[in-house]
Scaffold this motif. Sequence first.
Motif, PDB file in Angstrom:
ATOM      1  N   ALA A 136       0.747  -1.197  -0.044  1.00  0.00           N
ATOM      2  CA  ALA A 136      -0.062   0.075  -0.028  1.00  0.00           C
ATOM      3  C   ALA A 136       0.769   1.504  -0.116  1.00  0.00           C
ATOM      4  CB  ALA A 136      -1.036  -0.140   1.189  1.00  0.00           C
ATOM      5  N   ILE A 137       2.355   1.067   0.299  1.00  0.00           N
ATOM      6  CA  ILE A 137       2.971   2.207   0.606  1.00  0.00           C
ATOM      7  C   ILE A 137       2.710   3.526  -0.447  1.00  0.00           C
ATOM      8  CG2 ILE A 137       5.037   1.407   0.003  1.00  0.00           C
ATOM      9  CD1 ILE A 137       4.472   3.704   2.851  1.00  0.00           C
ATOM     10  N   GLU A 138       3.236   3.126  -1.833  1.00  0.00           N
ATOM     11  CA  GLU A 138       3.143   4.097  -3.076  1.00  0.00           C
ATOM     12  C   GLU A 138       1.903   4.683  -3.037  1.00  0.00           C
ATOM     13  OE1 GLU A 138       5.995   3.076  -6.357  1.00  0.00           O
ATOM     14  OE2 GLU A 138       5.295   1.039  -5.512  1.00  0.00           O
ATOM     15  N   ALA A 139       0.781   3.857  -3.313  1.00  0.00           N
ATOM     16  CA  ALA A 139      -0.562   4.425  -3.329  1.00  0.00           C
ATOM     17  C   ALA A 139      -0.860   5.392  -2.032  1.00  0.00           C
ATOM     18  CB  ALA A 139      -1.373   3.381  -3.424  1.00  0.00           C
ATOM     19  N   LYS A 140      -0.600   5.045  -0.645  1.00  0.00           N
ATOM     20  CA  LYS A 140      -1.128   5.695   0.242  1.00  0.00           C
ATOM     21  C   LYS A 140      -0.320   7.073   0.162  1.00  0.00           C
ATOM     22  CE  LYS A 140      -2.928   6.109   4.129  1.00  0.00           C
ATOM     23  NZ  LYS A 140      -3.996   7.167   4.114  1.00  0.00           N
ATOM     24  N   LEU A 141       0.950   7.184  -0.037  1.00  0.00           N
ATOM     25  CA  LEU A 141       1.672   8.239   0.139  1.00  0.00           C
ATOM     26  C   LEU A 141       0.965   9.115  -1.137  1.00  0.00           C
ATOM     27  CD1 LEU A 141       5.322   7.261   0.645  1.00  0.00           C
ATOM     28  CD2 LEU A 141       3.991   8.079   2.140  1.00  0.00           C
ATOM     29  N   SER A 142       0.880   8.715  -2.231  1.00  0.00           N
ATOM     30  CA  SER A 142       0.216   9.573  -3.152  1.00  0.00           C
ATOM     31  C   SER A 142      -0.975  10.133  -3.091  1.00  0.00           C
ATOM     32  CB  SER A 142       0.205   8.841  -4.539  1.00  0.00           C
ATOM     33  OG  SER A 142       1.292   8.430  -5.085  1.00  0.00           O
ATOM     34  N   HIS A 143      -1.914   9.261  -2.301  1.00  0.00           N
ATOM     35  CA  HIS A 143      -3.198   9.703  -1.931  1.00  0.00           C
ATOM     36  C   HIS A 143      -3.162  10.444  -0.908  1.00  0.00           C
ATOM     37  CE1 HIS A 143      -6.792   9.207   0.665  1.00  0.00           C
ATOM     38  NE2 HIS A 143      -7.573   9.032  -0.533  1.00  0.00           N
ATOM     39  N   ASP A 144      -2.400  10.396   0.077  1.00  0.00           N
ATOM     40  CA  ASP A 144      -2.179  11.356   1.285  1.00  0.00           C
ATOM     41  C   ASP A 144      -1.750  12.831   0.831  1.00  0.00           C
ATOM     42  OD1 ASP A 144      -3.425   9.851   3.177  1.00  0.00           O
ATOM     43  OD2 ASP A 144      -1.321   8.954   3.903  1.00  0.00           O
ATOM     44  N   LEU A 145      -0.631  12.863  -0.082  1.00  0.00           N
ATOM     45  CA  LEU A 145      -0.222  14.098  -0.613  1.00  0.00           C
ATOM     46  C   LEU A 145      -1.441  14.675  -1.432  1.00  0.00           C
ATOM     47  CD1 LEU A 145       3.250  13.245  -2.087  1.00  0.00           C
ATOM     48  CD2 LEU A 145       2.519  15.017  -0.466  1.00  0.00           C
TER      49      LEU A 145
END
Length: 179
Positions: free
Chosen positions: A118-127
């Motif tokens: 989930a890390i890449e998608a989560k960081l992008s989403h949170d940004l």
Amino acid sequence: GAVRRVIVVIHEDLHGDGNFDLPWEIEESLITPLGSIAAVEFFKRRSDAANLETAQARLDEEKQLSRELSNLVAAALSIFSSEAVETAKEKIVSMIPSYPVYHRHFQRQTRGQHPETAIEAKLSHDLAYYRYFDRIVALYERTGDLKALIGDLRKAPKEAEALAVYLQSLERRDAVAAR
């Protein structure tokens, strides 16, 4: 509670072509802090001390989340550029506890998921939601004029690079006006 409901209602009211007609990630990055700021203003005007305290604490926490997320993303970009993808993901996930506010947010949002997946998608989403949160709150704090800030942000450009430049121009303008 009441604070969450007020933030969500204001946030959703700010969406739409009547207020903002921007690409999703830019619009969210502007509206998210505006909703939290407006909730603080709402409870001030209602003289609701308990909910005002909660709204202000939430705003302060979101500012910290924004700062931590920015620092984590900067580190993640460096790691992704120098490591194999799987190794990079493991390293980044292992760094998250060093960012306590973001760590709580990440855990709450990814419960039941494999963090490395989930890390890449989560960081992008949170940004998309928190990229400019701290900067927009700082603009508000300099002037205390939410209506003027919303008016300024309605004029925001539709491109991410241009938005960063536009926010810098607002910061410079407000810094000069504060002198």
